[in-house]
Design a protein around this motif. Structure first.
Motif, mmCIF file in Angstrom:
data_model
loop_
_atom_site.group_PDB
_atom_site.id
_atom_site.type_symbol
_atom_site.label_atom_id
_atom_site.label_comp_id
_atom_site.label_asym_id
_atom_site.label_seq_id
_atom_site.Cartn_x
_atom_site.Cartn_y
_atom_site.Cartn_z
ATOM 1 N N ASN A 53 0.815 -1.212 0.000
ATOM 2 C CA ASN A 53 0.000 0.000 0.000
ATOM 3 C C ASN A 53 0.851 1.264 0.000
ATOM 4 O O ASN A 53 0.409 2.311 -0.441
ATOM 5 N N GLN A 54 2.082 1.168 0.508
ATOM 6 C CA GLN A 54 2.946 2.337 0.585
ATOM 7 C C GLN A 54 4.329 2.010 0.043
ATOM 8 O O GLN A 54 4.783 0.870 0.141
ATOM 9 N N GLN A 55 4.979 3.033 -0.469
ATOM 10 C CA GLN A 55 6.330 2.873 -1.004
ATOM 11 C C GLN A 55 7.328 2.785 0.146
ATOM 12 O O GLN A 55 7.173 3.455 1.158
ATOM 13 N N GLY A 56 8.330 1.935 -0.006
ATOM 14 C CA GLY A 56 9.367 1.823 1.021
ATOM 15 C C GLY A 56 9.996 0.457 0.998
ATOM 16 O O GLY A 56 10.309 -0.080 -0.068
ATOM 17 N N MET A 57 10.198 -0.089 2.184
ATOM 18 C CA MET A 57 10.792 -1.410 2.342
ATOM 19 C C MET A 57 9.895 -2.239 3.254
ATOM 20 O O MET A 57 9.212 -1.696 4.119
ATOM 21 N N LEU A 58 9.898 -3.544 3.033
ATOM 22 C CA LEU A 58 9.225 -4.435 3.972
ATOM 23 C C LEU A 58 10.091 -5.661 4.192
ATOM 24 O O LEU A 58 10.925 -6.005 3.365
ATOM 25 N N THR A 59 9.900 -6.287 5.333
ATOM 26 C CA THR A 59 10.695 -7.456 5.698
ATOM 27 C C THR A 59 10.031 -8.714 5.173
ATOM 28 O O THR A 59 8.860 -8.978 5.468
ATOM 29 N N MET A 60 10.762 -9.490 4.381
ATOM 30 C CA MET A 60 10.292 -10.794 3.920
ATOM 31 C C MET A 60 10.815 -11.854 4.870
ATOM 32 O O MET A 60 12.014 -11.905 5.167
ATOM 33 N N HIS A 61 9.908 -12.703 5.358
ATOM 34 C CA HIS A 61 10.261 -13.826 6.208
ATOM 35 C C HIS A 61 10.506 -15.020 5.289
ATOM 36 O O HIS A 61 9.580 -15.521 4.646
ATOM 37 N N ILE A 62 11.753 -15.447 5.200
ATOM 38 C CA ILE A 62 12.170 -16.458 4.233
ATOM 39 C C ILE A 62 11.992 -17.849 4.838
ATOM 40 O O ILE A 62 12.400 -18.101 5.979
ATOM 41 N N THR A 63 11.376 -18.739 4.061
ATOM 42 C CA THR A 63 11.153 -20.104 4.508
ATOM 43 C C THR A 63 12.047 -21.064 3.724
ATOM 44 O O THR A 63 12.671 -20.683 2.736
ATOM 45 N N GLU A 64 12.091 -22.303 4.193
ATOM 46 C CA GLU A 64 12.939 -23.308 3.539
ATOM 47 C C GLU A 64 12.627 -23.421 2.050
ATOM 48 O O GLU A 64 13.514 -23.567 1.227
ATOM 49 N N HIS A 65 11.348 -23.377 1.720
ATOM 50 C CA HIS A 65 10.921 -23.359 0.322
ATOM 51 C C HIS A 65 10.463 -21.942 0.025
ATOM 52 O O HIS A 65 9.524 -21.440 0.639
ATOM 53 N N ASP A 67 8.640 -20.503 -2.019
ATOM 54 C CA ASP A 67 7.259 -20.168 -2.365
ATOM 55 C C ASP A 67 6.345 -20.074 -1.150
ATOM 56 O O ASP A 67 5.165 -19.757 -1.277
ATOM 57 N N SER A 68 6.871 -20.323 0.061
ATOM 58 C CA SER A 68 6.106 -20.099 1.286
ATOM 59 C C SER A 68 6.548 -18.839 2.016
ATOM 60 O O SER A 68 6.008 -18.514 3.073
ATOM 61 N N SER A 69 7.542 -18.138 1.484
ATOM 62 C CA SER A 69 8.027 -16.912 2.116
ATOM 63 C C SER A 69 6.958 -15.832 2.039
ATOM 64 O O SER A 69 6.147 -15.803 1.121
ATOM 65 N N SER A 70 6.977 -14.935 3.039
ATOM 66 C CA SER A 70 5.906 -13.947 3.137
ATOM 67 C C SER A 70 6.376 -12.723 3.905
ATOM 68 O O SER A 70 7.276 -12.818 4.746
ATOM 69 N N PRO A 71 5.738 -11.564 3.655
ATOM 70 C CA PRO A 71 5.968 -10.416 4.527
ATOM 71 C C PRO A 71 5.407 -10.645 5.940
ATOM 72 O O PRO A 71 5.732 -9.904 6.859
ATOM 73 N N LEU A 72 4.566 -11.663 6.085
ATOM 74 C CA LEU A 72 4.003 -12.011 7.390
ATOM 75 C C LEU A 72 4.769 -13.186 7.984
ATOM 76 O O LEU A 72 5.279 -14.042 7.256
ATOM 77 N N LYS A 73 4.811 -13.253 9.308
ATOM 78 C CA LYS A 73 5.486 -14.364 9.975
ATOM 79 C C LYS A 73 4.678 -15.644 9.802
ATOM 80 O O LYS A 73 3.451 -15.618 9.782
ATOM 81 N N VAL A 74 5.383 -16.760 9.691
ATOM 82 C CA VAL A 74 4.740 -18.064 9.580
ATOM 83 C C VAL A 74 3.913 -18.318 10.840
ATOM 84 O O VAL A 74 4.410 -18.168 11.955
ATOM 85 N N GLY A 75 2.645 -18.683 10.640
ATOM 86 C CA GLY A 75 1.761 -18.958 11.765
ATOM 87 C C GLY A 75 1.839 -20.412 12.202
ATOM 88 O O GLY A 75 2.405 -21.261 11.506
ATOM 89 N N TYR A 147 -0.615 -17.403 8.285
ATOM 90 C CA TYR A 147 0.427 -16.426 8.567
ATOM 91 C C TYR A 147 -0.116 -15.433 9.584
ATOM 92 O O TYR A 147 -1.313 -15.110 9.566
ATOM 93 N N ALA A 148 0.745 -14.963 10.455
ATOM 94 C CA ALA A 148 0.320 -14.131 11.579
ATOM 95 C C ALA A 148 -0.421 -12.882 11.104
ATOM 96 O O ALA A 148 0.133 -12.071 10.363
ATOM 97 N N GLY A 149 -1.662 -12.763 11.513
ATOM 98 C CA GLY A 149 -2.453 -11.570 11.221
ATOM 99 C C GLY A 149 -3.016 -11.485 9.820
ATOM 100 O O GLY A 149 -3.547 -10.439 9.429
ATOM 101 N N GLN A 150 -2.942 -12.559 9.036
ATOM 102 C CA GLN A 150 -3.397 -12.466 7.655
ATOM 103 C C GLN A 150 -4.921 -12.331 7.564
ATOM 104 O O GLN A 150 -5.653 -12.947 8.337
#
Length: 198
Positions: A53-65, A67-75, A147-150
């Protein structure tokens, strides 16, 4: 959103040879594969950023695979059902869709495909100024919090309904013996008749 290694882009180019594809993939490893697959294809463009929604940076939570990585933490449910584990995190560039494409990129019939591991509503909010230019939206929906808060399926459906897109089909339903239906892909089509606001 969520170009990954280019699987859907490749399908699109084979099935619709005259189509143009713009994919978004902020992660290094899948982006390298994507780039090698489409080297020399002028109808395909990869943007190394995430839609938000906004320009900037966001933290990607990287998973072993990847295609499961997300800006949200794994739930907990994502870990319990799919065995997903976070193995690292790093910041990536992000911004609204209109930072990266224009209305002229969406001439003719256009599809917005979103597969972003729980970040779907944020991507839609970041695309809102261009949503009316799309004829269809294909989006992954979750029925439980993976994912946390999705946001869950009902929130995505309501958001798109308010913007004149109707749910037209559900595909690729995944289930778990412990919780039942977990997630699915959904097709939304732009309504031809504007709904009256209540």
């Amino acid at each position: 959103g969520g170009g990954n290694k280019g699987q859907f882009a490749l399908f699109s180019r084979v099935q619709f040879p005259s189509c143009k594809v713009v994919s978004f993939e902020p992660l290094d490893d899948p982006a390298k594969i994507y780039t090698s697959v489409f080297q020399g294809d002028r109808s395909v463009r990869l943007v190394r950023a995430a839609i938000a929604n906004q320009q900037g940076m966001l933290t990607m939570h990287i998973t072993e695979h990847n295609d499961s990585s997300s800006p949200l933490k794994v739930g907990d449910a994502q870990h319990e059902i799919f065995g997903t584990k976070e193995v690292g995190a790093y910041d990536v560039a992000c911004g609204p869709l209109s930072d990266f494409i224009t209305e002229s990129d969406l001439e003719g019939r256009s599809l917005l495909k979103i597969d972003v591991q729980g970040f779907e509503l944020e991507v839609l909010r970041g695309s809102v100024t261009l949503l009316s230019k799309f004829d269809a939206i294909y989006c992954e929906l979750s029925f439980i919090e993976l994912y946390a808060g999705q946001p869950l399926a009902a929130q995505i459906i309501a958001f798109l309904s308010d913007r004149n897109f109707r749910l037209a089909g559900i595909y690729n339903i995944s289930s778990s013996s412990s919780v039942g239906q977990v997630q699915a892909d959904a097709l939304f089509l732009k309504s031809t008749i504007r709904q009256e606001q209540a």
